[in-house]
Design an enzyme around this catalytic site. Sequence first.
Site, PDB file in Angstrom:
ATOM      1  N   TYR A   1       0.790  -1.221   0.000  1.00 16.67           N
ATOM      2  CA  TYR A   1       0.000   0.000   0.000  1.00 16.67           C
ATOM      3  C   TYR A   1       0.827   1.278   0.000  1.00 16.67           C
ATOM      4  O   TYR A   1       0.591   2.187   0.788  1.00 16.67           O
ATOM      5  CB  TYR A   1      -0.971  -0.007   1.196  1.00 16.67           C
ATOM      6  CG  TYR A   1      -1.950  -1.130   1.073  1.00 16.67           C
ATOM      7  CD1 TYR A   1      -2.945  -1.078   0.094  1.00 16.67           C
ATOM      8  CD2 TYR A   1      -1.859  -2.263   1.864  1.00 16.67           C
ATOM      9  CE1 TYR A   1      -3.816  -2.120  -0.072  1.00 16.67           C
ATOM     10  CE2 TYR A   1      -2.734  -3.314   1.708  1.00 16.67           C
ATOM     11  CZ  TYR A   1      -3.708  -3.234   0.744  1.00 16.67           C
ATOM     12  OH  TYR A   1      -4.571  -4.265   0.577  1.00 16.67           O
TER      13      TYR A   1
ATOM     14  N   TYR B   1     -12.932  -6.260   6.357  1.00 16.59           N
ATOM     15  CA  TYR B   1     -11.751  -6.485   5.527  1.00 16.59           C
ATOM     16  C   TYR B   1     -11.500  -7.989   5.442  1.00 16.59           C
ATOM     17  O   TYR B   1     -11.467  -8.675   6.462  1.00 16.59           O
ATOM     18  CB  TYR B   1     -10.511  -5.793   6.119  1.00 16.59           C
ATOM     19  CG  TYR B   1      -9.269  -6.115   5.327  1.00 16.59           C
ATOM     20  CD1 TYR B   1      -9.018  -5.460   4.118  1.00 16.59           C
ATOM     21  CD2 TYR B   1      -8.383  -7.103   5.745  1.00 16.59           C
ATOM     22  CE1 TYR B   1      -7.906  -5.785   3.366  1.00 16.59           C
ATOM     23  CE2 TYR B   1      -7.264  -7.427   4.989  1.00 16.59           C
ATOM     24  CZ  TYR B   1      -7.031  -6.763   3.800  1.00 16.59           C
ATOM     25  OH  TYR B   1      -5.929  -7.094   3.044  1.00 16.59           O
TER      26      TYR B   1
ATOM     27  N   ASP C   1     -14.395 -15.140   9.350  1.00 16.77           N
ATOM     28  CA  ASP C   1     -13.011 -14.851   8.989  1.00 16.77           C
ATOM     29  C   ASP C   1     -12.260 -14.524  10.282  1.00 16.77           C
ATOM     30  O   ASP C   1     -12.291 -13.396  10.769  1.00 16.77           O
ATOM     31  CB  ASP C   1     -12.973 -13.683   8.001  1.00 16.77           C
ATOM     32  CG  ASP C   1     -11.560 -13.312   7.601  1.00 16.77           C
ATOM     33  OD1 ASP C   1     -10.605 -13.823   8.221  1.00 16.77           O
ATOM     34  OD2 ASP C   1     -11.408 -12.499   6.668  1.00 16.77           O
TER      35      ASP C   1
ATOM     36  N   LYS D   1      -2.698 -15.536   9.488  1.00 19.31           N
ATOM     37  CA  LYS D   1      -1.860 -14.644  10.313  1.00 19.31           C
ATOM     38  C   LYS D   1      -1.056 -15.351  11.407  1.00 19.31           C
ATOM     39  O   LYS D   1       0.069 -15.725  11.152  1.00 19.31           O
ATOM     40  CB  LYS D   1      -2.714 -13.500  10.844  1.00 19.31           C
ATOM     41  CG  LYS D   1      -3.083 -12.540   9.702  1.00 19.31           C
ATOM     42  CD  LYS D   1      -3.427 -11.145  10.163  1.00 19.31           C
ATOM     43  CE  LYS D   1      -3.361 -10.151   9.030  1.00 19.31           C
ATOM     44  NZ  LYS D   1      -4.634  -9.865   8.367  1.00 19.31           N
TER      45      LYS D   1
HETATM   46  C1  PLP Z   1      -5.085  -9.970   6.973  1.00 20.79           C
HETATM   47  C2  PLP Z   1      -6.451 -10.459   6.779  1.00 20.79           C
HETATM   48  C3  PLP Z   1      -6.811 -11.175   5.626  1.00 20.79           C
HETATM   49  C4  PLP Z   1      -5.844 -11.426   4.487  1.00 20.79           C
HETATM   50  O1  PLP Z   1      -4.761 -12.204   4.863  1.00 20.79           O
HETATM   51  P1  PLP Z   1      -3.416 -12.147   3.988  1.00 20.79           P
HETATM   52  O2  PLP Z   1      -2.552 -13.197   4.596  1.00 20.79           O
HETATM   53  O3  PLP Z   1      -2.874 -10.766   4.137  1.00 20.79           O
HETATM   54  O4  PLP Z   1      -3.786 -12.464   2.592  1.00 20.79           O
HETATM   55  C5  PLP Z   1      -8.110 -11.625   5.521  1.00 20.79           C
HETATM   56  N1  PLP Z   1      -9.011 -11.404   6.496  1.00 20.79           N
HETATM   57  C6  PLP Z   1      -8.704 -10.729   7.623  1.00 20.79           C
HETATM   58  C7  PLP Z   1      -9.749 -10.528   8.671  1.00 20.79           C
HETATM   59  C8  PLP Z   1      -7.413 -10.231   7.805  1.00 20.79           C
HETATM   60  O5  PLP Z   1      -7.127  -9.527   8.914  1.00 20.79           O
END
Ligand code: PLP
Length: 429
Positions: free
Chosen positions: A18, A145, A246, A275
């Site tokens: 970014y 997100y 997510d 993550k």
């Molecule tokens: C960081 C994140 C993603 C994307 O993960 P990447 O490993 O960066 O592709 C998807 N959903 C949430 C909630 C996130 O915090």
Amino acid sequence: MFNFDDFTFDRQHIWHPYTSMRNPLPCYAVVAAKGCCLELADGRKLVDGMSSWWSAIHGYNHQRLNHALKKQIDYMSHVMFGGITHPAAVSLCRKLVGITPKELQCVFLSDSGSVAVEVSMKMAMQYWLGRGEKRPKFLTIKGGYHGDTLSAMSVCDPDNSIHSLWRGFVPKNYFTVAPNCSFYSSWNESELDDFYKKVEQHHNNLAAIILEPIVQGVGGMRFYHPCYLQRVREVCSHYGLLLIADEIATGFGRTGKLFACEHADIVPDIMCLGKALTGGTMTLAATLTTNDIAHTISSATNCLMHGPTFMGNPLACAVACESLSLIIEGKWFNQVANIEKHLKKMYVSLNNHSRVADVRVLGAIGVIETHQYINIAAIQEFFVKQDVWIRPFNKVIYLIPPYIITYKQLDKLINAISEALDHSDFFYY
Ligand SMILES: *Cc1c(COP(=O)(O)O)cnc(C)c1O
């Protein structure tokens, strides 16, 4: 180890997240990391408040994680997953199935969070194909997100998010207003009026509802009320819709529960993890689902149409397995609770600052929302001078430190923020 030429090369040739190639935000060279500290090329050590974007929960250069990697590399660093399995993947998935809700029995491994989200969306659509229905749409909440790939972007906040540029390029999905009721406020049923309306209108078209449970991360670091999530679960069950949680940012203890869904005592149909999965050492993600969904997918379309080259990478699996062992040993629980207690001191020390709009804390997440937009380059330079690593965005300064952080290190982060708030040139009018 890192000289002026290296910086120049980096500036001219390497994209960072970014930022522009023409006029990039400044970069700091890190040459080593240990415990809760990042070491800069010039020898300075910064206290890390970011866990490298939620991932390095046990701290850097962790002996046990390093050992797991070294042990695995002598057997093999990689082997294809098509037609082959290996001990690291089986051990990891056993642990994953063991610590997630018992309904989630089938694991799909992939390389990154965004891909795990793509896979979850494909799972949902293929589930409906398996039931003889074409359902191409998703409903999500604004302010969310879910990643940077195209389908994941299609469920990110359409207006505010870093992806607003992509409106008109990505599949069009449905959005309901973001929950207004914060985690700590009293619950208000009318929060869901728009949600109920959207579900009633579109449920026949919906493959799934996708959301971040309890904490909306990059979309604004908002914590919403567990009742909201409970109602969403009830509605999904009522209409037979799938719920995708997510948990890529929230998973593995960050919010004070092992998974954020536990705050609402709900179980999703599909769960995305990433993550912190490998303790911040390797790139790996996972999408988990139920036997029923996995079998329904296979009944009509035979296979789930996905299979990355580095699926189930043994190094990543081995280190993830060790990271999960650390999680299962359970120290995280008190560590996160203590961080939460300590961060909550900011309610007193920072809440009344004229530049501060809101201070909120949940688990090992501390958020200071400012009235004005933040000059990232300027504030970051100040933070580095204070020997701390904090990377704000928009109007949000937030701390998501490794769970092993000490009170002294936490205070250093909080004091740096407190001082930064007094500098008018770090904020735009
Ligand atoms: C960081 C994140 C993603 C994307 O993960 P990447 O490993 O960066 O592709 C998807 N959903 C949430 C909630 C996130 O915090």
